[in-house]
Motif scaffolding. Sequence first.
Motif, PDB file in Angstrom:
ATOM      1  N   LEU A  43      24.494  76.684  90.752  1.00 49.64           N
ATOM      2  CA  LEU A  43      24.679  75.436  90.011  1.00 49.64           C
ATOM      3  C   LEU A  43      23.819  75.517  88.745  1.00 49.64           C
ATOM      4  CD1 LEU A  43      26.244  72.848  90.127  1.00 49.64           C
ATOM      5  CD2 LEU A  43      24.439  71.841  91.490  1.00 49.64           C
ATOM      6  N   THR A  44      24.314  76.305  87.785  1.00 46.32           N
ATOM      7  CA  THR A  44      23.571  76.591  86.564  1.00 46.32           C
ATOM      8  C   THR A  44      23.882  75.560  85.483  1.00 46.32           C
ATOM      9  OG1 THR A  44      25.342  77.961  85.669  1.00 46.32           O
ATOM     10  CG2 THR A  44      23.700  79.062  87.076  1.00 46.32           C
ATOM     11  N   THR A  45      23.125  75.609  84.415  1.00 41.52           N
ATOM     12  CA  THR A  45      23.395  74.714  83.297  1.00 41.52           C
ATOM     13  C   THR A  45      24.762  75.029  82.673  1.00 41.52           C
ATOM     14  OG1 THR A  45      22.120  76.143  81.823  1.00 41.52           O
ATOM     15  CG2 THR A  45      20.984  74.236  82.761  1.00 41.52           C
ATOM     16  N   THR A  46      25.182  76.278  82.734  1.00 48.17           N
ATOM     17  CA  THR A  46      26.507  76.639  82.223  1.00 48.17           C
ATOM     18  C   THR A  46      27.596  75.952  83.035  1.00 48.17           C
ATOM     19  OG1 THR A  46      25.696  78.780  81.449  1.00 48.17           O
ATOM     20  CG2 THR A  46      28.081  78.567  81.758  1.00 48.17           C
ATOM     21  N   VAL A  47      27.468  75.977  84.357  1.00 48.66           N
ATOM     22  CA  VAL A  47      28.438  75.304  85.233  1.00 48.66           C
ATOM     23  C   VAL A  47      28.447  73.810  84.936  1.00 48.66           C
ATOM     24  CG1 VAL A  47      28.971  74.678  87.630  1.00 48.66           C
ATOM     25  CG2 VAL A  47      28.342  77.035  87.059  1.00 48.66           C
ATOM     26  N   MET A  48      27.276  73.230  84.780  1.00 49.33           N
ATOM     27  CA  MET A  48      27.194  71.793  84.491  1.00 49.33           C
ATOM     28  C   MET A  48      27.886  71.467  83.177  1.00 49.33           C
ATOM     29  SD  MET A  48      23.367  70.768  85.670  1.00 49.33           S
ATOM     30  CE  MET A  48      22.587  71.690  86.979  1.00 49.33           C
ATOM     31  N   GLN A  49      27.674  72.296  82.162  1.00 54.06           N
ATOM     32  CA  GLN A  49      28.317  72.060  80.869  1.00 54.06           C
ATOM     33  C   GLN A  49      29.834  72.197  80.977  1.00 54.06           C
ATOM     34  OE1 GLN A  49      26.156  74.929  78.541  1.00 54.06           O
ATOM     35  NE2 GLN A  49      24.717  73.381  77.785  1.00 54.06           N
ATOM     36  N   GLU A  50      30.296  73.211  81.716  1.00 53.93           N
ATOM     37  CA  GLU A  50      31.740  73.407  81.886  1.00 53.93           C
ATOM     38  C   GLU A  50      32.387  72.236  82.625  1.00 53.93           C
ATOM     39  OE1 GLU A  50      31.875  77.153  83.931  1.00 53.93           O
ATOM     40  OE2 GLU A  50      31.618  78.312  82.079  1.00 53.93           O
ATOM     41  N   GLN A  51      31.653  71.618  83.544  1.00 56.23           N
ATOM     42  CA  GLN A  51      32.171  70.496  84.324  1.00 56.23           C
ATOM     43  C   GLN A  51      31.843  69.143  83.679  1.00 56.23           C
ATOM     44  OE1 GLN A  51      34.087  70.830  87.022  1.00 56.23           O
ATOM     45  NE2 GLN A  51      33.968  73.052  86.903  1.00 56.23           N
ATOM     46  N   TYR A  52      31.142  69.155  82.559  1.00 62.99           N
ATOM     47  CA  TYR A  52      30.780  67.943  81.816  1.00 62.99           C
ATOM     48  C   TYR A  52      29.944  66.966  82.645  1.00 62.99           C
ATOM     49  CZ  TYR A  52      34.219  69.744  78.583  1.00 62.99           C
ATOM     50  OH  TYR A  52      34.909  70.568  77.739  1.00 62.99           O
ATOM     51  N   PHE A  53      28.933  67.489  83.321  1.00 59.66           N
ATOM     52  CA  PHE A  53      28.038  66.601  84.056  1.00 59.66           C
ATOM     53  C   PHE A  53      26.628  67.177  84.003  1.00 59.66           C
ATOM     54  CE2 PHE A  53      28.416  69.776  87.252  1.00 59.66           C
ATOM     55  CZ  PHE A  53      27.287  69.670  88.022  1.00 59.66           C
ATOM     56  N   LEU A 114      25.333  62.248  85.391  1.00 56.45           N
ATOM     57  CA  LEU A 114      25.847  61.679  84.153  1.00 56.45           C
ATOM     58  C   LEU A 114      27.079  62.458  83.727  1.00 56.45           C
ATOM     59  CD1 LEU A 114      25.230  59.667  81.801  1.00 56.45           C
ATOM     60  CD2 LEU A 114      24.080  61.582  80.678  1.00 56.45           C
ATOM     61  N   ASN A 115      28.181  61.748  83.457  1.00 55.44           N
ATOM     62  CA  ASN A 115      29.366  62.361  82.888  1.00 55.44           C
ATOM     63  C   ASN A 115      29.079  62.547  81.402  1.00 55.44           C
ATOM     64  OD1 ASN A 115      31.874  62.450  81.344  1.00 55.44           O
ATOM     65  ND2 ASN A 115      32.907  62.032  83.291  1.00 55.44           N
ATOM     66  N   LEU A 116      29.091  63.781  80.941  1.00 56.03           N
ATOM     67  CA  LEU A 116      28.702  64.065  79.565  1.00 56.03           C
ATOM     68  C   LEU A 116      29.748  63.636  78.538  1.00 56.03           C
ATOM     69  CD1 LEU A 116      27.016  67.540  80.094  1.00 56.03           C
ATOM     70  CD2 LEU A 116      25.914  65.301  79.877  1.00 56.03           C
ATOM     71  N   LYS A 117      30.973  63.385  78.978  1.00 55.41           N
ATOM     72  CA  LYS A 117      32.008  62.890  78.060  1.00 55.41           C
ATOM     73  C   LYS A 117      31.902  61.383  77.877  1.00 55.41           C
ATOM     74  CE  LYS A 117      35.589  66.367  78.759  1.00 55.41           C
ATOM     75  NZ  LYS A 117      36.957  66.620  79.250  1.00 55.41           N
ATOM     76  N   THR A 118      31.785  60.661  78.978  1.00 56.87           N
ATOM     77  CA  THR A 118      31.753  59.194  78.912  1.00 56.87           C
ATOM     78  C   THR A 118      30.352  58.642  78.738  1.00 56.87           C
ATOM     79  OG1 THR A 118      31.519  58.913  81.309  1.00 56.87           O
ATOM     80  CG2 THR A 118      33.771  59.076  80.420  1.00 56.87           C
TER      81      THR A 118
END
Length: 141
Positions: A43-53, A114-118
């Motif tokens: 559960l890396t920062t890359t995965v979080m960015q790809e999933q927008y959370f 946090l949803n990074l889009k909304t």
Amino acid sequence: MFTKPHEVHLRWSDLDPNFHLRHSSYYDLASQHRMDMLNSYGLTTTVMQEQYFAPVLLREECIFHREIRADDKIHIRLGLKEVINEGTRWTLVHQFTNFNNKRMAELTVDISWLNLKTRRLARPLPEIVKALYNSIMSEIG
């Protein structure tokens, strides 16, 4: 229940003028420990960015039991206190102990996602919840 102890390496910048662990260093060390555990289970920062959370802190509190000095050998362990609403909110506890297993401090955090889009709090995908839960539980063993 807590994870296996992980050794903490204190840096010069972690100390206050009295050569004690600076209060804000407890928070920094706990945060790094959480992220290291997530990374070790994919559960890396890359995965979080790809999933927008991303994880977001709702509350953080530290109770100091004994002072930690510059030359002390310290362990940190992570415990899962509570999971609410299918992983929407987590309460985690970090225990700082010396090598004789004396409790030095206990830091509690409430974390949500946090949803990074909304830019609103959101429920993470089930695989994210599973990864986080499994990373902690496998360490507790």
